[in-house]
Design an enzyme around this catalytic site. Sequence first.
Site, PDB file in Angstrom:
ATOM      1  N   LYS A  82      66.778  76.858  66.345  1.00  0.00           N
ATOM      2  CA  LYS A  82      67.621  77.073  65.178  1.00  0.00           C
ATOM      3  C   LYS A  82      66.809  76.973  63.893  1.00  0.00           C
ATOM      4  CE  LYS A  82      71.737  75.136  62.926  1.00  0.00           C
ATOM      5  NZ  LYS A  82      72.710  74.030  62.942  1.00  0.00           N
ATOM      6  N   LYS A 108      66.048  72.970  58.146  1.00  0.00           N
ATOM      7  CA  LYS A 108      65.437  72.429  56.934  1.00  0.00           C
ATOM      8  C   LYS A 108      64.289  71.489  57.258  1.00  0.00           C
ATOM      9  CE  LYS A 108      69.570  71.015  55.695  1.00  0.00           C
ATOM     10  NZ  LYS A 108      70.668  70.344  54.977  1.00  0.00           N
ATOM     11  N   LYS A 114      68.035  64.348  68.765  1.00  0.00           N
ATOM     12  CA  LYS A 114      67.467  63.732  67.571  1.00  0.00           C
ATOM     13  C   LYS A 114      66.797  62.390  67.861  1.00  0.00           C
ATOM     14  CE  LYS A 114      70.441  66.021  64.198  1.00  0.00           C
ATOM     15  NZ  LYS A 114      71.396  65.868  63.074  1.00  0.00           N
TER      16      LYS A 114
END
Length: 355
Positions: free
Chosen positions: A217, A220, A115
Site C-alpha cells: 500500500k 506515508k 505493525k
Amino acid sequence: MSDFPPRVLSGIQPTGNLHLGNYLGAIRKFVAMQDEMPCLFCVVDLHAITAKLVQDDLANQTRSIAAAYLAAGIDPERSVIFNQSRVSGHSELAWIFNCVARIGWMNRMTQFKDKAGKDRENASLGLLAYPSLMAADILVYRATHVPVGDDQKQHLELTRDIAIKFNNDFSQRIAASGLGREIPMGEEVVNGYFPITDPIIEGPATRVMSLKDGSKKMSKSDPSDLSRINLTDDAEAIARKVKKAKTDPDALPSETAGLAGRPEADNLVGIYAALAGTTRDEVLRQFGGQQFSAFKPALVDLAVESLGPVTAEMRRLLDDPGHIDAVLKSGGEKANAIASETIKDVKDIIGMLRD
C-alpha cells in the site's frame, strides 16, 4: 433501514505527508459525501501516538490534514472538521469499549500483527487497543456510515461487534430508558442504543499501492519518497515519480483480465481511472496495446491537472495557521455537543452516577 438518522464519520492520522492514496481513497470522496448526509471529518491525533508516542511536530501535522480537507472542498459550514483530542468523549467511550471488547478480538486484528511485528511484547497497549478507540470515534457520534479502505474493513467489523455486544448486554436497560432505536438484524428487529455501522467502500482506487512495489500500500511511512505522490508535490516532482514508477516490459492489455498478475500495471491504471472519474475498462479501451512510455506522460498530465489546485490551496492555508486553528476549534465545539450527549446516555445505561 434503522431508525438512526444517517451520519458519516471518518478520520485521517496526522503522521507524515498526505499522499495520492489518502486523496483518492478518502479525502476526495469526503467532498461528495457532504452533499448526501451530515458528516464529521476528524484528524485522529490520539491514534497518531499509538505507535510513536513522541511526535516530531504533531500540531503542524494536524493542521496539514485539516488544510487538505479544506483544500479538497470540504466546507466547514456544512461538515464538522475537528481534531480528535479536543473531544474527551472519544477517550471516555474508548475505555468503556475496552471493557466491552474481548482480548481475543484484539489479538485477531491483522493490522496489530503487522505493525507490532515480531516484537509484540514491546508494542504499546494503545496499539493493541487501537480498534477499540476507532469504534469509539465512530459510535460516540452514532455514525451510520464510515468510508474505509480495504485495510480498515476488519476494524469496522470489530466496531459492529462492539455495538452488537453493548446493545445485547444492556438490552433491558436500553429498552427501559427509552434511548434505544429499532435496528434490523437479519429477519428480526432489535432495540439498541448504537447503530450497526455500514462501511462505504467504492471506486476504482479504494487502495492505492506504492509506486515502487505494487504489492504494498502507498504509505506515508515508506522510507522512499519515490513510493508515493505527496499532495504537496509540484508538477516536476509528480513527473519524476511517475516516470520512475515500477512497471513491467509488456504493453497495457485491452481488458482488465489482462492486469491479473501485474500489480504495478493494475495500480497505475487504477490511479488514472480514479483521477479521471472513469473505470479501468475505459482506461484500457483508450490505452490498451500501448507501452508505458506512452501511458506515463498521460498519467502525469492528469495527476498535475487534478492535484495542482489542491496543492496550491493547501499551501495557502498552511501559511495562515490561525485560520486552520479556528476551524478546528469551531468543529471541536460542534463535535463535543454531539459526543457529550452520547456519553451522558451511555453512563445512564450502564448505571454510573453523574452530575
